[in-house]
Structure formats: C-alpha cells, structure tokens
Design a protein around this motif. Structure first.
Motif, PDB file in Angstrom:
ATOM      1  N   UNK A 107      10.960  13.157 -66.198  1.00 51.20           N
ATOM      2  CA  UNK A 107      11.811  12.328 -65.341  1.00 51.20           C
ATOM      3  C   UNK A 107      13.283  12.706 -65.467  1.00 51.20           C
ATOM      4  N   UNK A 108      13.977  12.765 -64.338  1.00 46.98           N
ATOM      5  CA  UNK A 108      15.402  13.089 -64.297  1.00 46.98           C
ATOM      6  C   UNK A 108      16.136  11.944 -63.616  1.00 46.98           C
ATOM      7  N   UNK A 109      17.467  11.991 -63.648  1.00 49.19           N
ATOM      8  CA  UNK A 109      18.250  10.955 -62.983  1.00 49.19           C
ATOM      9  C   UNK A 109      19.195  11.540 -61.941  1.00 49.19           C
ATOM     10  N   UNK A 110      19.389  12.837 -61.942  1.00 45.94           N
ATOM     11  CA  UNK A 110      20.321  13.461 -61.007  1.00 45.94           C
ATOM     12  C   UNK A 110      19.650  13.699 -59.655  1.00 45.94           C
ATOM     13  N   UNK A 111      20.444  13.627 -58.577  1.00 49.21           N
ATOM     14  CA  UNK A 111      19.969  14.002 -57.250  1.00 49.21           C
ATOM     15  C   UNK A 111      20.332  15.467 -57.029  1.00 49.21           C
ATOM     16  N   UNK A 112      19.334  16.323 -56.876  1.00 51.72           N
ATOM     17  CA  UNK A 112      19.530  17.767 -56.836  1.00 51.72           C
ATOM     18  C   UNK A 112      19.308  18.301 -55.431  1.00 51.72           C
TER      19      UNK A 112
END
Length: 247
Positions: free
Chosen positions: A85-90
């Motif tokens: 899981x990540x939190x950045x919008x890429x």
C-alpha cells in the motif's frame, strides 16, 4: 444494474475466488451539481471536502483493506507496480499488483476502465483506456507485467462511451488501423466525414491479438445513461467514477 449502495458489481466470467471488483456510479455521494453526487476526483474542480467525504464513503462501503492506489492519469501507457500500500498519487494510466490488500483504482467519465486478473487470483491489473492510451498500447504494457500466460488471464470491461455516441475524426481511425488493419471494423463513417468508434470492439481486438479470450463486460454507455454515469463528452464539467480491484 446496481446494488442498493449505487455500486456496479461486475458480472465477470472466470473471476477467481477472493478477488473483489466494483465500479462506482454517480449515485449516493455528497457533491453538488455539476459533480452530483458521488464524484471521486480531486482534479475536476469539485469542492475538496465533498470529494474527501465521497472517498471515505467508498472505503466504508467496500470495507477496503487500504487506501486505493489513485493515479494521476495522462492518457499514456505508463504502468505503476504496487507491491505494498502507498499513499502518493503517481502519474500513470495503469497499475499492477501481486500482493493482497492493495486496491487498484482507475477514474473515468467516458474512457474505458479495464480490469485484469490471473485466473489463479495471484495477479491483478487496472488500466485507463482512452482512445490514445488504447491505441498506443496501454493494455499491452499492463499485460507485460503479468507472469501468467495470456490464456491464464481474465478481463472485465467497465462502463465507457458506447459505439453509438463516440464520434471521432478520421485521424483516430487511421491511428488504430496503422497498428491493426482489422480496426477498420470498429469504425462507422458518418455523413459529416467523421466516424463512430466502438472502443469496446477495439479493446477486444487488442486482447484477442494478445491471446486473451476470457473477456466480460462492455455493455454500458456512459453518455446515454445520464442517471448512473458521469460523462465528459456529454457534460464537459463533471465528476469521475472509480473502478477498483483488490484481493
């Protein structure tokens, strides 16, 4: 068509046990016109607190294991691999994971959301297939990340602009035919010199060329179904649906 929460649950052949997939509609959220009401996009001019409430409602409705992997979509073919899981919008137009608990998400309002799963349930992918990305190879780019063979993959096509509503210029037809001459079958010439394009047919052609035969969905039109779907082609300023897959 939708469940009591206004969500569209795919009727998807060969979807393995333990895999969850859904497309939101425009129903059941907190945004006001012209984004009424379940807009999930930050970038369209909607009131940001309303979008935040809509995303929180989405997480609650689906009991998501983590924050969805939202992408900054640019009509390209970049694929992001999410192994946790990540939190950045890429910035990308497709995503892949082979890990549980990682919800992949695509936002659309006429473009075609494409979900892919390996039949053993170990690998998942999601693609934003507008005509540019589809023509340039976003599906090929995404499937290239799968270890599973093409005959071990299953695909669902979410709600998109339908073949009676998608009018394009001759240059779009030419671009697709340059990749595959059979794409001609997916364009119908109009009296004004433009063409009606069948984006569902075009993606099915690409999947067939890749050797993927298990394909479901592709029966909706975001333009003509104003009750359920946002449509940029129809309304201009509007919200975005989300299509998600996770295990």
């Amino acid at each position: 068509m939708t469940n009591t929460d206004g969500l569209l649950i795919p009727e998807w052949d060969d979807l393995p046990d333990g895999i969850h997939a859904v497309t939101t509609t425009r129903l059941g959220g907190f945004s006001e016109a012209p984004y009424s009401s379940f807009n999930l996009a930050h970038h369209v001019g909607d009131d940001l607190p309303s979008v935040k409430r809509n995303r929180a409602r989405l997480a609650d409705l689906l009991e998501l294991p983590a924050v969805p992997q939202w992408l900054s979509q640019v009509h390209g073919i970049q694929v992001m691999r999410f192994l946790e899981p990540e939190v950045a919008t890429l910035q990308a137009d497709a995503s892949y994971t082979n890990k549980p608990g990682v919800p992949l998400a695509i936002m659309t309002a006429d473009c075609l959301p494409v979900l892919i799963a390996s039949k053993d349930g170990e690998e998942l992918g999601a693609a934003h297939a507008g005509w540019r990305g589809l023509c340039d190879g976003v599906i090929e780019a995404l499937t290239g990340h799968f270890r599973a063979r093409p005959d071990e993959l299953t695909v669902w096509l979410g709600p998109a602009i339908g073949p009676e509503a998608f009018e394009v210029g001759a240059e779009v037809r030419t671009a697709f035919m340059a990749v595959d001459p059979k794409a001609e079958l997916c364009f119908v010439e109009q009296s004004n010199g433009k063409y009606l394009a069948d984006i569902y047919g075009l993606v099915r052609q690409r999947l067939t060329r890749l050797g993927i035969s298990s394909v479901s969905g592709g029966e909706y039109c975001t333009v003509t179904d104003k009750e359920h779907f946002f449509s940029y082609r129809r309304d201009g300023k509007t919200g975005r649906m989300a299509t998600l897959i996770w295990r």
